[in-house]
Each structure stands twice: as C-alpha cells, then as structure tokens.
Design a protein around this motif. Structure first.
Motif, short mmCIF file in Angstrom:
data_model
loop_
_atom_site.label_atom_id
_atom_site.label_comp_id
_atom_site.label_asym_id
_atom_site.label_seq_id
_atom_site.Cartn_x
_atom_site.Cartn_y
_atom_site.Cartn_z
N TRP A 47 0.82 -1.13 -0.07
CA TRP A 47 -0.06 -0.08 -0.07
C TRP A 47 1.05 1.35 -0.02
N THR A 48 2.03 1.18 -0.40
CA THR A 48 3.05 2.32 -0.59
C THR A 48 2.38 3.61 -1.42
N LYS A 49 2.29 4.71 -0.74
CA LYS A 49 1.87 5.87 -1.73
C LYS A 49 3.38 6.53 -2.30
N THR A 50 4.11 7.01 -1.40
CA THR A 50 5.42 7.43 -1.77
C THR A 50 6.36 6.91 -0.96
N MET A 51 7.76 7.03 -1.52
CA MET A 51 8.99 6.82 -0.89
C MET A 51 9.99 8.35 -1.26
N GLY A 52 10.61 8.36 -0.13
CA GLY A 52 11.55 9.72 -0.30
C GLY A 52 12.58 9.86 0.91
N TRP A 53 13.34 10.89 0.73
CA TRP A 53 14.38 11.46 1.58
C TRP A 53 14.35 12.66 2.33
N TYR A 54 14.19 12.38 3.60
CA TYR A 54 14.54 13.78 4.43
C TYR A 54 15.74 13.79 5.01
N ARG A 55 16.07 14.92 5.56
CA ARG A 55 17.47 15.14 6.18
C ARG A 55 17.39 16.01 7.38
N GLN A 56 18.47 15.76 8.34
CA GLN A 56 18.48 16.79 9.64
C GLN A 56 19.76 17.18 9.68
N ALA A 57 20.04 18.27 9.59
CA ALA A 57 21.37 18.90 9.65
C ALA A 57 21.67 18.91 11.14
N PRO A 58 23.08 19.30 11.55
CA PRO A 58 23.57 19.32 12.88
C PRO A 58 22.75 20.51 13.61
N GLY A 59 21.80 20.26 14.49
CA GLY A 59 21.05 21.58 15.14
C GLY A 59 20.03 21.84 14.49
#
Length: 118
Positions: free
Chosen positions: A30-42
């Motif tokens: 039942w996948t709608k989307t896949m993707g990438w997120y990121r979190q920088a230091p702080g």
C-alpha cells in the motif's frame, strides 16, 4: 511491518557527488510515496525529495537541479543521486515510506550521514 535500510553516505568534497540507496522490505503493498528527508546538525528534519510508486518526483527548492530521485521497482529500492554537493547539504539523510489512506502509516530508516567538507 516495513523495514528500510539506507546505504551510500560518507565524506565528500564540495562539488562532489554521492548516491544514496534505500531498500524496502516487508508489507509494502500500500505504498503511496517513498522519499528522503534530512536533518542537519542542530536543525530540524526537512523534506529533500519524494517519488510516487508511478515515478512522479517532488523536490525541495534547495536541491532542485542538483539532486535526482529514482526507483527500481524490481528491487523495491529508491535512490538519491546527489551532485554539486555543498557544505550546507551536510546532514543525516533518512529514507521514508508512507502508505495510502486510510492507513496513513509512516516508516523510517535509521539514517545515513553525509558530510560535505574540504
């Protein structure tokens, strides 16, 4: 359950390239989307790019013309080709999968570190 395993992070000089991979397994029907997120230091976790199961991409303005998201459906894998990398791209990159309504489930990988530095 869904499992997401990222690979491809590392240290690269400004202007260089990296290719991230995320392999999905488990209950992914039942996948709608896949993707990438990121979190920088702080910083806060932010959208980088997403792609639908039909192959339609969406990008954050900060990475347009530099990053390309793609999928290999046979391998249940999503890729992020990162070119012309900048120091501000330094972050932990997380793979994401979300499912169609009414399920509305989100799954996350553990992240892979990308460091852009001379």
């Amino acid at each position: 359950q869904v499992q997401l395993v990222e690979s491809g992070g590392g240290l690269v000089q400004p202007g260089g390239s990296l290719r991230l991979s995320c392999a999905a397994s488990g209950s992914i029907f039942w996948t709608k989307t896949m993707g990438w997120y990121r979190q920088a230091p702080g910083g806060e976790r932010e959208l980088v790019a997403t792609i639908t199961t039909s192959g339609f991409p969406n990008y954050a303005d900060s990475v347009k013309e530099r990053f390309t998201i793609s999928t290999d459906n046979a391998k249940n894998t999503v890729y992020l080709q990162m070119n012309s990398l900048k120091p501000e791209d330094t972050a932990v990159y997380f793979c994401n999968l979300n499912t169609v309504p009414p399920f509305n489930m989100n799954y996350w990988g553990k992240g892979t570190l990308v460091t852009v530095s001379a």
